[in-house]
Enzyme design. Structure first.
Site, mmCIF file in Angstrom:
data_model
loop_
_atom_site.group_PDB
_atom_site.id
_atom_site.type_symbol
_atom_site.label_atom_id
_atom_site.label_comp_id
_atom_site.label_asym_id
_atom_site.label_seq_id
_atom_site.Cartn_x
_atom_site.Cartn_y
_atom_site.Cartn_z
ATOM 1 N N GLU A 1 0.814 -1.215 0.000
ATOM 2 C CA GLU A 1 0.000 0.000 0.000
ATOM 3 C C GLU A 1 0.848 1.266 0.000
ATOM 4 O O GLU A 1 0.496 2.255 -0.649
ATOM 5 C CB GLU A 1 -0.941 -0.004 1.218
ATOM 6 C CG GLU A 1 -2.108 -0.977 1.131
ATOM 7 C CD GLU A 1 -1.726 -2.441 1.363
ATOM 8 O OE1 GLU A 1 -0.552 -2.704 1.714
ATOM 9 O OE2 GLU A 1 -2.589 -3.316 1.186
ATOM 10 N N HIS B 1 -10.957 -6.429 9.389
ATOM 11 C CA HIS B 1 -11.717 -6.231 8.149
ATOM 12 C C HIS B 1 -13.004 -5.459 8.429
ATOM 13 O O HIS B 1 -13.962 -5.560 7.677
ATOM 14 C CB HIS B 1 -12.077 -7.572 7.492
ATOM 15 C CG HIS B 1 -10.908 -8.270 6.873
ATOM 16 N ND1 HIS B 1 -9.979 -8.952 7.599
ATOM 17 C CD2 HIS B 1 -10.520 -8.381 5.574
ATOM 18 C CE1 HIS B 1 -9.061 -9.474 6.793
ATOM 19 N NE2 HIS B 1 -9.367 -9.135 5.554
#
Ligand SMILES: Cc1ncc(C[n+]2csc(CCOP(=O)(O)OP(=O)(O)O)c2C)c(N)n1
Length: 660
Positions: free
Chosen positions: A400, A467
């Site tokens: 990322e 998540h």
């Protein structure tokens, strides 16, 4: 030291000499000024000049260079005017950052230089992005970026090299191996013998140069650059050198063995080259004196200019304005009025906005894990590769930080980028790039970061602590970012289009629970929903619920269940949030409940409550209430998750507020 002149004409050899001497003479001046207390801090590049100068002169002027704190020779080699350069160092108003940032922490597109941020490693991936833009535009160019041997221990180094290798980007990663990172010697920094051993592991060539020999650096970088322009690929170059002074002047060199300093003093890049030029008859004693005198005069003139330059005056309005790049004129369009807007699911509205933006902005590039042929884990970019090609719809390695950095690099070459985080939770791995590199760039030196980070967010899917998180409050605290969070398909499309139009970095949150559970009218034509404007999801006089995202739907359901007639204000944008709309509703109802899925402490609700207390106190008939998730991690089991989320507490608080 031996110098191989190859077939270089005297003009070039002398130009290299002048450029090599200039940073040395500037530094000698700075050391005097430092002793006189006229300069506060100094990172010396003495002993390393041949690297900056040789490599800078080996590139074409329109090729970007990303220097670090010891690369004065890049700035002088590119002809940055000394008056402005010194003004930059002195924090003057005429410096490149107008006093907003220090020393070499700036860029100048005029000179194709993108300067560092303190964190060192993040700029390596920015080089990837610049090179990617050149590759997509089929421009035969290379990009040059530097790292110290210490900075190469950062994860950013690995990520940037890996991405460049996978995408075959024409980047020269030049590691200046000077044996120390501040006081830490190489053997406490890494175990490998040489950086040339690392290149092949990434699938890239690696070469070594004598970093104290300007002709060696120039020749090897020039040859590599010529080759990379025709055969794009990254190369790792290790330049062996030594830092002759302290990390910065105050820290000294006590920890460096004296013999080592002596050994490297004998290899001084400036003196040795000068002696060789004299011995070869390329430079005369008179020529030497003339060159030195001319540079000294240039330095003196620059210093006088910077001395005379004004110190910046603080003006709050200007400071706040300059955090953001101005919007392109005509950007904020109203939603197109269509009698019968088709009904779309939340996810399809996002997809439509993205697709229309891809058509509207040929310079827009999408990047993310599994977003190409696979279409992304939530299938938002399904079919995009067939429509727009793999160049613009890019699968990324799992990194990322490098991808956000590369997105910034694309901006430098005038492109737009959308980065998809697979889940909002994983934005942590790109955090530094977002909050330090993207957010502060425009304020520092006027370079915008035209980047949208899309993030599937939120809980309610029994997906556990990594998540399910609501991560928006981390970003609402960062000036320079914009944060949007739609609650319905109409705004999901409109805010995404607005975010992609906006030249600033925008964090776009999309609740994954809404993807396929919520449908609504979405005009088929392209439109934008203005960033910074809240909307009333429901009107009522009993009280105001200020919320966003899934909270809007919780509020609607709870009000209906309890028969509460509430104003439900959907913020839509969390930074900058719509104070006017909040004030209007609070003054109307006198009772406020702020609701969000994010955990309570440090959530945006605290900020809004404080603003209401400061600005609407006399209109309040009851204390402001906040309803949020528990201050815990997001638990996995549905029973625990239900306790974590605020719906139950919402009902209790709503009753209490109504009956207060
Ligand atoms: C992320 C981060 N950690 C620590 C520092 C503090 N720091 C600045 S320069 C430096 C040493 C860098 O060494 P190296 O990369 O070898 O470059 P050199 O200074 O030797 O040229 C350190 C530890 C920093 N700027 N950024």
């Amino acid at each position: 030291m031996t110098f191989d002149r190859r077939d270089y004409p005297n003009d070039l050899l002398l130009r290299l000499y002048r450029e090599l001497l200039k940073p040395r003479l500037i530094e000698e001046k700075m050391l005097i000024l430092l002793r006189q207390g006229k300069v506060s801090k100094w990172f010396s590049g003495i002993g390393q000049e041949a690297i900056s100068v040789g490599s800078t002169l080996a590139l074409n002027p329109d090729e970007y260079i990303l220097p670090l704190h010891r690369n004065l020779g890049v700035f002088t080699g590119r002809g940055v005017p000394l008056g402005r350069l010194f003004a930059q160092w002195q924090g003057k108003a005429t410096g490149y950052t107008q006093g907003r940032d220090r020393s070499f922490h700036f860029g100048t597109n005029e000179h194709h230089i993108v300067g560092m941020i303190s964190h060192l490693g993040p700029q390596l991936a920015v080089a990837d992005g610049i090179a990617l833009a050149d590759l997509l535009d089929q421009k035969p160019r290379v990009t040059l970026t530097y790292s110290g041997d210490g900075g190469a221990s950062e994860g950013d180094f690995h990520e940037a090299l890996n991405v460049a290798a996978v995408w075959q980007l024409p980047v020269i990663f030049l590691v200046e191996n000077n044996g120390y990172g501040l006081s830490t010697p190489s053997n406490e920094q890494f175990r490998f013998k040489s950086f040339v051993d690392k290149g092949p592991a990434y699938g890239m060539e690696a070469v070594q140069v004598d970093g104290n020999n300007v002709l060696d650096v120039y020749a090897k970088i020039a040859a590599l650059a010529a080759d990379l322009r025709q055969n794009p690929r990254p190369v790792l170059v290790e330049a062996l050198t030594f830092r002759m002074r302290g990390h910065e002047e105050a820290s000294g060199t006590k920890y460096v063995p004296a013999e080592l300093l002596q050994e490297w003093a004998a290899k001084d890049p400036v003196e040795n080259y000068e002696q060789w030029l004299l011995a070869e008859g390329i430079l005369s004693e008179t020529g030497r004196a003339q060159v030195r005198e001319a540079i000294k005069q240039e330095i003196e003139k620059g210093w006088q200019e910077s001395e005379a330059a004004p110190t910046p005056l603080t003006e709050a309005k200007q400071e706040l304005t300059d955090m953001y790049a101005p919007l392109v004129k005509g950007q904020e369009q109203e939603a197109v009025k269509e009698a019968e807007a088709p009904t779309l699911r939340f996810i399809d509205a996002i997809q439509q906005g993205l697709r229309q933006s891809m058509v509207r902005f040929p310079e827009l590039v999408l990047m993310g894990q599994d977003i190409a042929e696979y279409g992304g884990v939530f299938k938002i970019t399904e079919g995009f590769v067939a429509e727009f090609g793999k160049g613009r719809v890019r699968n990324t390695p799992l990194c990322e930080s490098a991808i956000v950095g590369a997105a910034l690099g694309l901006s430098v070459r005038g492109k737009k980028a959308m980065v998809e985080m697979q889940f909002a939770d994983f934005v942590t791995c790109g955090f530094n790039q977002i909050v330090n590199n993207l957010a502060k760039r425009h304020y520092r030196w006027g370079q915008n970061a035209d980047v949208v980070v899309r993030m599937p967010t939120g809980a309610g899917t029994a997906a556990g602590p990594f998540h399910s998180q609501s991560t928006e409050a981390w970003f609402t605290h960062v000036p320079g970012l914009k944060v949007v969070y739609p609650s319905n398909p109409h705004d999901a499309k409109g805010l995404l289009c607005a975010a992609l139009e906006d030249p600033n970095p925008v964090m776009y949150f999309e609740h994954k629970l809404l993807y396929r559970s919520l449908s609504g009218p979405v005009p088929a034509a392209y439109y934008t929903t203005p960033i910074g404007q809240a909307a009333l999801a429901q009107e009522g006089n009993d009280l105001s619920i200020i919320t966003y995202g899934l909270g809007v739907h919780w509020a609607l359901a709870a009000c209906q269940e309890l028969g509460v007639q509430a104003d439900i204000l959907d913020l839509r944008t969390l930074l900058p949030w719509d104070t006017e709309a909040v004030g209007r509703s609070v003054r109307k109802t006198g009772r406020v409940l702020i609701l969000h899925e994010d955990t309570l402490t440090g959530g945006l609700g605290g900020e809004i409550a404080a603003w209401i207390a400061e600005n609407c106190f006399s209109s309040l008939d009851a204390p402001v209430r906040r309803v949020a998730s528990l201050d815990t991690a997001v638990p996995l089991a549905p029973t625990l998750e239900a306790g974590f989320l605020p719906q139950q507490r919402l009902r209790e608080q709503l009753r209490a507020l109504r009956d207060y």
